[in-house]
Design a protein around this motif. Structure first.
Motif, PDB file in Angstrom:
ATOM      1  N   ASP A 149       0.803  -1.215   0.000  1.00 12.08           N
ATOM      2  CA  ASP A 149       0.000   0.000   0.000  1.00 12.08           C
ATOM      3  C   ASP A 149       0.839   1.269   0.000  1.00 12.08           C
ATOM      4  OD1 ASP A 149      -2.462  -1.250  -0.071  1.00 12.08           O
ATOM      5  OD2 ASP A 149      -2.550  -1.502   2.096  1.00 12.08           O
ATOM      6  N   LYS A 150       2.140   1.122  -0.168  1.00 18.75           N
ATOM      7  CA  LYS A 150       2.977   2.309  -0.262  1.00 18.75           C
ATOM      8  C   LYS A 150       2.695   3.014  -1.591  1.00 18.75           C
ATOM      9  CE  LYS A 150       6.670   0.350   2.582  1.00 18.75           C
ATOM     10  NZ  LYS A 150       8.083  -0.079   2.634  1.00 18.75           N
ATOM     11  N   GLN A 154       0.505   1.863  -5.003  1.00 20.88           N
ATOM     12  CA  GLN A 154      -0.708   2.507  -5.498  1.00 20.88           C
ATOM     13  C   GLN A 154      -0.520   3.001  -6.936  1.00 20.88           C
ATOM     14  OE1 GLN A 154      -2.787   5.194  -2.846  1.00 20.88           O
ATOM     15  NE2 GLN A 154      -1.773   4.321  -1.067  1.00 20.88           N
ATOM     16  N   ARG A 183     -10.686   4.203  -2.199  1.00 21.65           N
ATOM     17  CA  ARG A 183      -9.716   4.136  -1.104  1.00 21.65           C
ATOM     18  C   ARG A 183      -9.781   5.403  -0.252  1.00 21.65           C
ATOM     19  NH1 ARG A 183      -5.211   0.342  -1.526  1.00 21.65           N
ATOM     20  NH2 ARG A 183      -4.256   1.618   0.071  1.00 21.65           N
ATOM     21  N   LYS A 184      -9.866   5.224   1.053  1.00 22.77           N
ATOM     22  CA  LYS A 184      -9.902   6.369   1.965  1.00 22.77           C
ATOM     23  C   LYS A 184      -8.494   6.875   2.275  1.00 22.77           C
ATOM     24  CE  LYS A 184     -14.359   6.091   2.347  1.00 22.77           C
ATOM     25  NZ  LYS A 184     -15.209   7.105   1.672  1.00 22.77           N
ATOM     26  N   ASP A 185      -7.507   5.985   2.150  1.00 21.36           N
ATOM     27  CA  ASP A 185      -6.122   6.346   2.468  1.00 21.36           C
ATOM     28  C   ASP A 185      -5.286   6.522   1.210  1.00 21.36           C
ATOM     29  OD1 ASP A 185      -6.253   3.706   1.714  1.00 21.36           O
ATOM     30  OD2 ASP A 185      -4.695   3.033   3.097  1.00 21.36           O
ATOM     31  N   GLY A 186      -5.949   6.685   0.076  1.00 19.33           N
ATOM     32  CA  GLY A 186      -5.235   6.782  -1.183  1.00 19.33           C
ATOM     33  C   GLY A 186      -4.386   8.039  -1.282  1.00 19.33           C
ATOM     34  N   GLN A 187      -3.230   7.911  -1.917  1.00 16.02           N
ATOM     35  CA  GLN A 187      -2.321   9.038  -2.091  1.00 16.02           C
ATOM     36  C   GLN A 187      -2.359   9.600  -3.506  1.00 16.02           C
ATOM     37  OE1 GLN A 187       1.632   8.418  -0.141  1.00 16.02           O
ATOM     38  NE2 GLN A 187       0.888   6.357   0.259  1.00 16.02           N
TER      39      GLN A 187
END
Length: 243
Positions: A149-150, A154, A183-187
């Motif tokens: 998920d780094k 992504q 995704r809530k934590d998407g960058q």
């Protein structure tokens, strides 16, 4: 109390404390020796891993540097013909093919290092440039497997979705893009993903879904650099319906 008496008392206290520590150590001598031995072994192992990791990273970065030199090589006539120096390639495609080989070699040799992860991602993106979405998809998947998920993981998911779309695998591409949007934590920028998702819906013949996606981009991201593109896509969809 006289100073000499206080000094004697302190010395007596210190002596008593020293004897107590010695007695305690003697009672647990074997245990203490074992603990010290374990700590030494752990220390040696940690240092050994650190030294090995540094060597691996160093070698990985050295290979990566070679790949980047090829990536930046000049495209044109051979250096001797122009009076210049340095690496050259006759065409962009030949340079890209050489770059893919270099990045792949780095990633294969050091897959779990930062250099290897970056190299694998570059291998995938260069395969896309070469028009090889199936090969790019394999490399992107390897980045996902290593990067998790780094950010690189992504970015590789985004690249994988594009590779699926370019390969005509629209449903797989749609699923991948939708997962990134949700995704809530998407960058990654959601508006950039939405414009790609809308276009894949369009290419897959799902005009209503495409329209809803482009409308969402326009409404939720009025200042997006993709806003004008989304409006043009909406106009094109409306004209297609009228026709």
């Amino acid at each position: 109390m006289k100073r000499t008496e206080r000094r004697h008392l302190k010395q007596n206290d210190l002596g008593a404390l020293t004897r107590q520590v010695q007695e305690t150590f003697e009672e647990h001598k074997s245990e203490a020796t074992w603990i010290v031995g374990v700590l030494v072994v752990i220390g040696v192992a940690v240092f050994g891993y650190w030294a090995w990791h540094e060597r691996v990273e160093s070698r990985g970065h050295a290979l990566l540097a070679e790949a980047l030199i090829v990536q930046e090589a000049r495209v044109g006539p051979p250096a001797a013909a122009t009076g210049g120096a340095g690496l050259t390639f006759p065409t962009e495609r030949e340079r890209a093919q050489a770059v893919v080989a270099k990045f792949k070699a780095t990633a294969d040799a050091y897959p779990s290092t930062d250099a290897g992860l970056f190299a694998r991602y570059q291998e995938a993106s260069t395969q896309m440039v070469l028009g090889n979405p199936a090969e790019a998809a394999k490399a992107y998947q390897q980045v996902i497997d290593q990067g998790g998920d780094k950010l690189y993981g992504q970015m590789a998911r985004l690249g994988l979705a594009e590779a699926h779309a370019r390969n005509g695998q629209f449903e797989q591409a749609i699923t991948a893009y939708k997962e990134l949007v949700q995704r809530k934590d998407g960058q990654l920028p959601v508006d950039g993903i939405l414009i790609q998702l809308g276009r894949v819906y369009r290419d897959a013949g799902r005009a209503n879904d495409a329209q809803q996606t482009f409308n969402r981009l326009v409404e939720e991201f009025p200042d997006s650099p993709f806003n004008a593109d989304a409006k043009r896509e909406l106009d094109a969809l409306k004209k297609a319906k009228i026709a």
